[in-house]
Design an enzyme around this catalytic site. Structure first.
Site, PDB file in Angstrom:
ATOM      1  N   ASP A 148       0.819  -1.209   0.000  1.00 36.25           N
ATOM      2  CA  ASP A 148       0.000   0.000   0.000  1.00 36.25           C
ATOM      3  C   ASP A 148       0.857   1.266   0.000  1.00 36.25           C
ATOM      4  O   ASP A 148       0.486   2.268   0.609  1.00 36.25           O
ATOM      5  CB  ASP A 148      -0.950  -0.017   1.206  1.00 36.25           C
ATOM      6  CG  ASP A 148      -1.972   1.107   1.165  1.00 36.25           C
ATOM      7  OD1 ASP A 148      -2.254   1.611   0.062  1.00 36.25           O
ATOM      8  OD2 ASP A 148      -2.477   1.498   2.235  1.00 36.25           O
ATOM      9  N   TYR A 149       2.004   1.232  -0.661  1.00 34.09           N
ATOM     10  CA  TYR A 149       2.760   2.473  -0.829  1.00 34.09           C
ATOM     11  C   TYR A 149       1.943   3.446  -1.675  1.00 34.09           C
ATOM     12  O   TYR A 149       1.337   3.055  -2.686  1.00 34.09           O
ATOM     13  CB  TYR A 149       4.095   2.198  -1.516  1.00 34.09           C
ATOM     14  CG  TYR A 149       5.148   1.621  -0.609  1.00 34.09           C
ATOM     15  CD1 TYR A 149       5.854   2.437   0.272  1.00 34.09           C
ATOM     16  CD2 TYR A 149       5.429   0.261  -0.632  1.00 34.09           C
ATOM     17  CE1 TYR A 149       6.831   1.911   1.102  1.00 34.09           C
ATOM     18  CE2 TYR A 149       6.402  -0.281   0.207  1.00 34.09           C
ATOM     19  CZ  TYR A 149       7.090   0.551   1.070  1.00 34.09           C
ATOM     20  OH  TYR A 149       8.054   0.021   1.903  1.00 34.09           O
ATOM     21  N   GLU A 150       1.939   4.727  -1.273  1.00 36.14           N
ATOM     22  CA  GLU A 150       1.154   5.724  -1.982  1.00 36.14           C
ATOM     23  C   GLU A 150       1.981   6.915  -2.445  1.00 36.14           C
ATOM     24  O   GLU A 150       1.471   7.787  -3.155  1.00 36.14           O
ATOM     25  CB  GLU A 150      -0.005   6.183  -1.087  1.00 36.14           C
ATOM     26  CG  GLU A 150      -0.892   5.007  -0.665  1.00 36.14           C
ATOM     27  CD  GLU A 150      -2.105   5.408   0.150  1.00 36.14           C
ATOM     28  OE1 GLU A 150      -2.311   6.623   0.377  1.00 36.14           O
ATOM     29  OE2 GLU A 150      -2.864   4.499   0.550  1.00 36.14           O
ATOM     30  N   HIS A 151       3.255   6.945  -2.046  1.00 30.49           N
ATOM     31  CA  HIS A 151       4.163   8.038  -2.424  1.00 30.49           C
ATOM     32  C   HIS A 151       5.517   7.425  -2.784  1.00 30.49           C
ATOM     33  O   HIS A 151       5.963   6.478  -2.130  1.00 30.49           O
ATOM     34  CB  HIS A 151       4.314   9.035  -1.278  1.00 30.49           C
ATOM     35  CG  HIS A 151       2.998   9.532  -0.762  1.00 30.49           C
ATOM     36  ND1 HIS A 151       2.262  10.496  -1.399  1.00 30.49           N
ATOM     37  CD2 HIS A 151       2.272   9.158   0.334  1.00 30.49           C
ATOM     38  CE1 HIS A 151       1.148  10.721  -0.725  1.00 30.49           C
ATOM     39  NE2 HIS A 151       1.131   9.916   0.330  1.00 30.49           N
ATOM     40  N   GLN A 210      -8.650   1.076  -4.107  1.00 32.29           N
ATOM     41  CA  GLN A 210      -9.256   2.026  -3.168  1.00 32.29           C
ATOM     42  C   GLN A 210     -10.319   2.875  -3.888  1.00 32.29           C
ATOM     43  O   GLN A 210     -10.114   4.043  -4.205  1.00 32.29           O
ATOM     44  CB  GLN A 210      -8.180   2.912  -2.545  1.00 32.29           C
ATOM     45  CG  GLN A 210      -7.146   2.147  -1.736  1.00 32.29           C
ATOM     46  CD  GLN A 210      -6.117   3.071  -1.107  1.00 32.29           C
ATOM     47  OE1 GLN A 210      -6.454   4.080  -0.497  1.00 32.29           O
ATOM     48  NE2 GLN A 210      -4.846   2.709  -1.248  1.00 32.29           N
TER      49      GLN A 210
END
Length: 300
Positions: A148-151, A210
């Site tokens: 769930d890395y988002e950056h 998501q």
């Protein structure tokens, strides 16, 4: 030349990852532990008619100091491990044979700053991640991981190779039995996850998209369009629908037709399951929508 055992492993991985993509699933997943509300595994209702995954949020490769810095793949605990301990994991799995527990990596932030994916190099990050996650998986009786890395402070190719090699090594070692990814509709996020998907989709069992990251007020018709778009992006994958129980969430909410949309997808054989963000906020709501989601998934 590849060994016969590796070829067999690759074929089995592909079949396992994609065998359920053509039919609806009874998989229910819920993130837990990120917001430190005191929620326990035993607070969340578990239906015997579903495959149930708790997802611990999060393990992050940052230091645990008040000013955290990246650790190049050495993961530390950032979930509520007082209430969600190794003993608690073992107990909930004993109580419910249909329960599995996953560990989510990354997330949005760490102590108010972005939790960036920041490898020094692919090889060093993978080595450190395999070592540190193997220890956490064994200590906490974990069955799988969620990415769930988002950056990102790395290219899509570096992300794809790092995560792809990590999942492959953990699976081949028997450390985990499944892996998921958690992208959302953002240009940079999609570039990184689609690069991973193109190279390593055979290793990814579930796509926790998501959908609640879309705009507030999403309609049923819009949600179904978004779902089809992501089915095309992650072709052949097991795509889960999702909702958020925080205050003023985005996307299609349970109050505005989420379950109606999921019923439609289920009838069409497209629903790969449902996941929820997050048990921490659902605790004060009595898990009303978790019960409804599991009832829908368990129905024929």
């Amino acid at each position: 030349m590849a060994s016969s055992s590796f070829l067999i492993y690759s074929l089995l991985s592909f079949l396992m990852a994609h065998s359920s993509s053509a039919a609806s699933s009874n998989l229910f997943r819920e993130y837990i532990g990120a917001e430190f509300t005191g929620v326990r595994f035993s607070d969340v209702p578990v239906s015997s008619g579903v495959e149930f995954h708790y997802i611990l949020a999060f393990a992050i490769d940052y230091t645990t100091s008040s000013s955290p810095t990246p650790t190049n793949g050495r993961f530390n605990i950032f979930w509520d491990n007082q209430n969600l301990s190794p003993a608690a994991v073992a107990a909930i799995k004993r109580a419910h044979p249909n329960v599995r527990v996953a560990l989510s990596l990354g997330g949005d932030s760490v102590h108010g700053e972005f939790a960036n994916f920041t490898p020094n190099s692919v090889d060093s990050w993978v080595k450190n991640a395999v070592d540190s996650l193997t220890s956490l998986v064994e200590e906490y009786h974990i069955d799988g991981i969620d990415v769930d890395y988002e950056h990102f402070l790395a290219t899509p190719d570096a992300f794809a190779e790092s995560i792809g090699q990590l999942v492959t090594r953990l699976k081949r070692a028997g450390t985990i039995s499944f892996a998921s990814i958690a992208p959302f509709a953002d240009g940079d996020v999609q570039r990184h996850y689609l690069a991973l998907w193109r190279k390593y989709s055979r290793e990814i069992d579930y796509v926790n998209f998501q959908f609640y990251a879309y705009d507030r007020g999403t309609t049923v018709a819009q949600f179904l369009e978004y779902f089809e778009e992501q089915r095309r992006n992650y072709r052949g994958g097991r795509l889960l629908a999702s909702f958020n129980t925080e205050e003023n969430p985005g996307g299609l909410t349970p109050q505005n037709g989420f379950f109606r949309a999921c019923s439609q997808l289920k009838k069409q054989g497209k629903l790969g399951g449902i996941f929820v963000w997050t048990a921490d906020t659902s605790l004060s709501q009595g898990f009303r929508y978790e019960k409804q989601a599991q009832s829908l998934l368990a129905s024929r």
